[in-house]
Design a protein around this motif. Structure first.
Motif, PDB file in Angstrom:
ATOM      1  N   ILE A  19     -16.374 -44.509  -9.348  1.00 40.21           N
ATOM      2  CA  ILE A  19     -15.710 -45.670  -9.950  1.00 40.21           C
ATOM      3  C   ILE A  19     -14.192 -45.528  -9.858  1.00 40.21           C
ATOM      4  CG2 ILE A  19     -15.319 -46.884 -12.130  1.00 40.21           C
ATOM      5  CD1 ILE A  19     -18.204 -46.213 -12.874  1.00 40.21           C
ATOM      6  N   CYS A  20     -13.686 -44.313 -10.089  1.00 38.21           N
ATOM      7  CA  CYS A  20     -12.238 -44.075 -10.001  1.00 38.21           C
ATOM      8  C   CYS A  20     -11.713 -44.404  -8.607  1.00 38.21           C
ATOM      9  CB  CYS A  20     -11.924 -42.621 -10.345  1.00 38.21           C
ATOM     10  SG  CYS A  20     -12.095 -42.189 -12.088  1.00 38.21           S
ATOM     11  N   VAL A  21     -12.387 -43.887  -7.588  1.00 35.58           N
ATOM     12  CA  VAL A  21     -11.931 -44.103  -6.208  1.00 35.58           C
ATOM     13  C   VAL A  21     -11.976 -45.587  -5.854  1.00 35.58           C
ATOM     14  CG1 VAL A  21     -12.432 -43.619  -3.781  1.00 35.58           C
ATOM     15  CG2 VAL A  21     -12.616 -41.787  -5.484  1.00 35.58           C
ATOM     16  N   LEU A  22     -13.104 -46.239  -6.164  1.00 35.92           N
ATOM     17  CA  LEU A  22     -13.261 -47.651  -5.812  1.00 35.92           C
ATOM     18  C   LEU A  22     -12.251 -48.529  -6.556  1.00 35.92           C
ATOM     19  CD1 LEU A  22     -14.879 -49.771  -4.273  1.00 35.92           C
ATOM     20  CD2 LEU A  22     -16.465 -49.871  -6.208  1.00 35.92           C
ATOM     21  N   ALA A  23     -12.109 -48.307  -7.864  1.00 36.82           N
ATOM     22  CA  ALA A  23     -11.186 -49.127  -8.656  1.00 36.82           C
ATOM     23  C   ALA A  23      -9.749 -48.911  -8.205  1.00 36.82           C
ATOM     24  CB  ALA A  23     -11.332 -48.790 -10.138  1.00 36.82           C
ATOM     25  N   PHE A  24      -9.378 -47.662  -7.926  1.00 38.80           N
ATOM     26  CA  PHE A  24      -8.010 -47.372  -7.497  1.00 38.80           C
ATOM     27  C   PHE A  24      -7.689 -48.071  -6.180  1.00 38.80           C
ATOM     28  CE2 PHE A  24      -4.543 -45.000  -5.642  1.00 38.80           C
ATOM     29  CZ  PHE A  24      -3.746 -44.682  -6.723  1.00 38.80           C
ATOM     30  N   CYS A  25      -8.609 -47.989  -5.224  1.00 35.90           N
ATOM     31  CA  CYS A  25      -8.367 -48.620  -3.921  1.00 35.90           C
ATOM     32  C   CYS A  25      -8.240 -50.136  -4.065  1.00 35.90           C
ATOM     33  CB  CYS A  25      -9.502 -48.268  -2.960  1.00 35.90           C
ATOM     34  SG  CYS A  25      -9.544 -46.521  -2.491  1.00 35.90           S
ATOM     35  N   ASP A  58       5.013 -47.632  -1.706  1.00 31.89           N
ATOM     36  CA  ASP A  58       5.328 -47.480  -0.287  1.00 31.89           C
ATOM     37  C   ASP A  58       4.699 -46.224   0.318  1.00 31.89           C
ATOM     38  OD1 ASP A  58       6.937 -45.920  -1.953  1.00 31.89           O
ATOM     39  OD2 ASP A  58       8.549 -45.806  -0.454  1.00 31.89           O
ATOM     40  N   ARG A  59       4.115 -45.381  -0.518  1.00 30.96           N
ATOM     41  CA  ARG A  59       3.499 -44.146  -0.029  1.00 30.96           C
ATOM     42  C   ARG A  59       2.058 -44.392   0.381  1.00 30.96           C
ATOM     43  NH1 ARG A  59       4.246 -40.681  -5.196  1.00 30.96           N
ATOM     44  NH2 ARG A  59       3.722 -42.738  -6.019  1.00 30.96           N
ATOM     45  N   PRO A  60       1.481 -43.491   1.202  1.00 35.61           N
ATOM     46  CA  PRO A  60       0.066 -43.650   1.595  1.00 35.61           C
ATOM     47  C   PRO A  60      -0.846 -43.694   0.363  1.00 35.61           C
ATOM     48  CG  PRO A  60       1.144 -41.991   2.948  1.00 35.61           C
ATOM     49  CD  PRO A  60       2.114 -42.350   1.856  1.00 35.61           C
ATOM     50  N   LEU A  61      -1.926 -44.461   0.479  1.00 36.42           N
ATOM     51  CA  LEU A  61      -2.826 -44.652  -0.654  1.00 36.42           C
ATOM     52  C   LEU A  61      -3.437 -43.337  -1.113  1.00 36.42           C
ATOM     53  CD1 LEU A  61      -4.019 -46.895  -2.442  1.00 36.42           C
ATOM     54  CD2 LEU A  61      -5.959 -47.012  -0.866  1.00 36.42           C
ATOM     55  N   ILE A  62      -3.761 -42.453  -0.187  1.00 35.02           N
ATOM     56  CA  ILE A  62      -4.391 -41.179  -0.548  1.00 35.02           C
ATOM     57  C   ILE A  62      -3.430 -40.325  -1.368  1.00 35.02           C
ATOM     58  CG2 ILE A  62      -3.697 -40.126   1.650  1.00 35.02           C
ATOM     59  CD1 ILE A  62      -6.872 -39.363  -0.414  1.00 35.02           C
ATOM     60  N   VAL A  63      -2.136 -40.395  -1.042  1.00 32.20           N
ATOM     61  CA  VAL A  63      -1.137 -39.637  -1.806  1.00 32.20           C
ATOM     62  C   VAL A  63      -1.021 -40.197  -3.222  1.00 32.20           C
ATOM     63  CG1 VAL A  63       1.296 -38.992  -1.936  1.00 32.20           C
ATOM     64  CG2 VAL A  63       0.123 -39.018   0.275  1.00 32.20           C
ATOM     65  N   GLN A  64      -1.000 -41.528  -3.328  1.00 30.53           N
ATOM     66  CA  GLN A  64      -0.942 -42.163  -4.646  1.00 30.53           C
ATOM     67  C   GLN A  64      -2.144 -41.767  -5.492  1.00 30.53           C
ATOM     68  OE1 GLN A  64       0.159 -46.419  -4.711  1.00 30.53           O
ATOM     69  NE2 GLN A  64       0.478 -46.259  -2.499  1.00 30.53           N
ATOM     70  N   PHE A  65      -3.337 -41.758  -4.867  1.00 30.14           N
ATOM     71  CA  PHE A  65      -4.544 -41.411  -5.625  1.00 30.14           C
ATOM     72  C   PHE A  65      -4.519 -39.957  -6.074  1.00 30.14           C
ATOM     73  CE2 PHE A  65      -8.938 -39.836  -5.842  1.00 30.14           C
ATOM     74  CZ  PHE A  65      -9.423 -40.662  -6.838  1.00 30.14           C
ATOM     75  N   GLN A  66      -4.073 -39.065  -5.204  1.00 26.65           N
ATOM     76  CA  GLN A  66      -4.027 -37.645  -5.568  1.00 26.65           C
ATOM     77  C   GLN A  66      -3.101 -37.425  -6.760  1.00 26.65           C
ATOM     78  OE1 GLN A  66      -2.834 -35.771  -1.892  1.00 26.65           O
ATOM     79  NE2 GLN A  66      -4.939 -35.572  -1.144  1.00 26.65           N
ATOM     80  N   ILE A 286     -11.151 -47.157 -16.244  1.00 26.28           N
ATOM     81  CA  ILE A 286     -11.632 -45.782 -16.287  1.00 26.28           C
ATOM     82  C   ILE A 286     -12.139 -45.405 -17.679  1.00 26.28           C
ATOM     83  CG2 ILE A 286     -10.970 -43.370 -15.977  1.00 26.28           C
ATOM     84  CD1 ILE A 286     -11.264 -45.216 -13.435  1.00 26.28           C
ATOM     85  N   VAL A 287     -11.410 -45.792 -18.708  1.00 22.04           N
ATOM     86  CA  VAL A 287     -11.842 -45.483 -20.079  1.00 22.04           C
ATOM     87  C   VAL A 287     -13.166 -46.187 -20.384  1.00 22.04           C
ATOM     88  CG1 VAL A 287     -11.297 -45.807 -22.517  1.00 22.04           C
ATOM     89  CG2 VAL A 287      -9.535 -45.008 -20.947  1.00 22.04           C
ATOM     90  N   THR A 288     -13.286 -47.437 -19.967  1.00 25.15           N
ATOM     91  CA  THR A 288     -14.535 -48.178 -20.173  1.00 25.15           C
ATOM     92  C   THR A 288     -15.685 -47.522 -19.429  1.00 25.15           C
ATOM     93  OG1 THR A 288     -13.304 -50.249 -20.431  1.00 25.15           O
ATOM     94  CG2 THR A 288     -15.651 -50.418 -19.923  1.00 25.15           C
ATOM     95  N   ALA A 289     -15.435 -47.134 -18.173  1.00 28.26           N
ATOM     96  CA  ALA A 289     -16.478 -46.476 -17.380  1.00 28.26           C
ATOM     97  C   ALA A 289     -16.905 -45.152 -18.009  1.00 28.26           C
ATOM     98  CB  ALA A 289     -15.983 -46.246 -15.958  1.00 28.26           C
TER      99      ALA A 289
END
Length: 312
Positions: A19-25, A58-66, A286-289
């Protein structure tokens, strides 16, 4: 039992991670519009790009998620883009309000459902048909519509409780109960409809089993057999339905909080979504999930305690 609990916890953690990965993207890929909204629709593209860079978009999405995931593991869900308030603080100050409505509705709906379902299953005939008709009627009425009806009748016409607003329990317990009474009743409507039918059906199936006839043949009173033995064995499916209703009620609180002007998580989610406040929306998701996953794990554990076959 321990291995069953560990398996359920592992499944819950994997679900929460997905859920975290999907919601973040989904949220951060659409966050470019927020940068333009913050600087104005007539702003130049250069100004929009500077605002996006300031937000870190402006940064890559993977960097933002990490970076987000590392901070989230330490309890830091970021800051609101519009108010600057920490997301965790904004949610935690309002979460007890929504949880009080949800838990109150689940408890009220569960108690009424068990009573109605047991009565309908043990007394077939007119009473059974009346309970079924009532349950179907409750299921067909939207929560917000019933909430408006309660406001008109009990708040405006009779003046028994406030129509809107929320009083915290530390300020006044009586005032708190008066402000959550109508929302809890409105939210419990769907749970009563769903769980009553489940309790009734499970008890009817259990009443046909051989051990029930054996208990009756030994001279045990019918009431004792129904409420002490049959009801416990029929509680598993009803408990699963009640756990599902917790999720439905928690989601329905978003609309009901708007009707009664209650400052809960639902109100925060609607405001943040309309503004495009991605960190705050992400925090609410995330809190709800996490709450939903925790409730499902708790329901599975209770079911495993009631019925050892579930552990297999």
């Amino acid at each position: 039992m321990l291995s069953f609990i560990l398996r359920r916890i592992a499944t819950g953690v994997l679900t929460l991670l997905g859920i975290c990965v999907l919601a973040f993207c989904l949220l951060y890929l659409s966050a470019g519009n927020t940068a333009r909204n913050m600087v104005g629709q007539t702003a130049s593209q250069d100004l929009v790009d500077r605002q996006a860079a300031e937000l870190g978009l402006d940064r890559p999405l993977i960097v933002q998620f990490q970076e987000w995931a590392f901070s989230a593991l330490q309890g830091d869900l970021g800051r609101s883009w519009f108010t600057g308030q920490p997301v965790a603080e904004a949610i935690l100050t309002r979460l007890p309000v929504t949880l009080s409505l949800t838990i109150g509705a689940v408890v009220l709906g569960g108690i009424i459902s068990v009573v109605l379902g047991a009565v309908a299953a043990s007394r077939r005939g007119r009473l059974d048909r009346a309970v079924q008709v009532t349950s179907v009627t409750f299921a067909a009425i939207p929560n917000f519509l019933f909430a408006l009806f309660l406001v008109v009748v009990f708040a405006i016409t009779l003046g028994l409780v406030p129509a809107t607003g929320y009083i915290r329990p530390e300020e006044s317990v009586v005032g708190w109960l008066s402000t959550i009474a109508l929302p809890v009743i409105a939210l419990s409507l769907g749970a009563i409809a769903a769980v009553t039918q489940q309790v009734r059906g499970s008890m009817i199936d259990t009443l046909r089993l051989d051990y029930v006839r054996t208990l009756r043949a030994r001279g045990l009173p019918y009431r004792r057999v129904v409420y002490r033995h049959v009801l416990r064995n029929a509680a598993g499916p009803a408990l699963s339905t009640l756990g599902l209703q917790f999720v439905v009620i928690f989601g329905g609180a978003v609309v009901v909080e708007q009707v009664f002007a209650i400052p809960g998580v639902g109100q925060t989610a609607i405001t943040a979504t309309s503004q495009g406040d991605v960190p705050l929306v992400m925090g609410v998701v995330i809190v709800t999930a996490a709450i939903v996953v925790a409730v499902n794990i708790a329901v599975d554990m209770i079911q495993a305690w009631l019925n050892p076959k579930v552990r297999l």
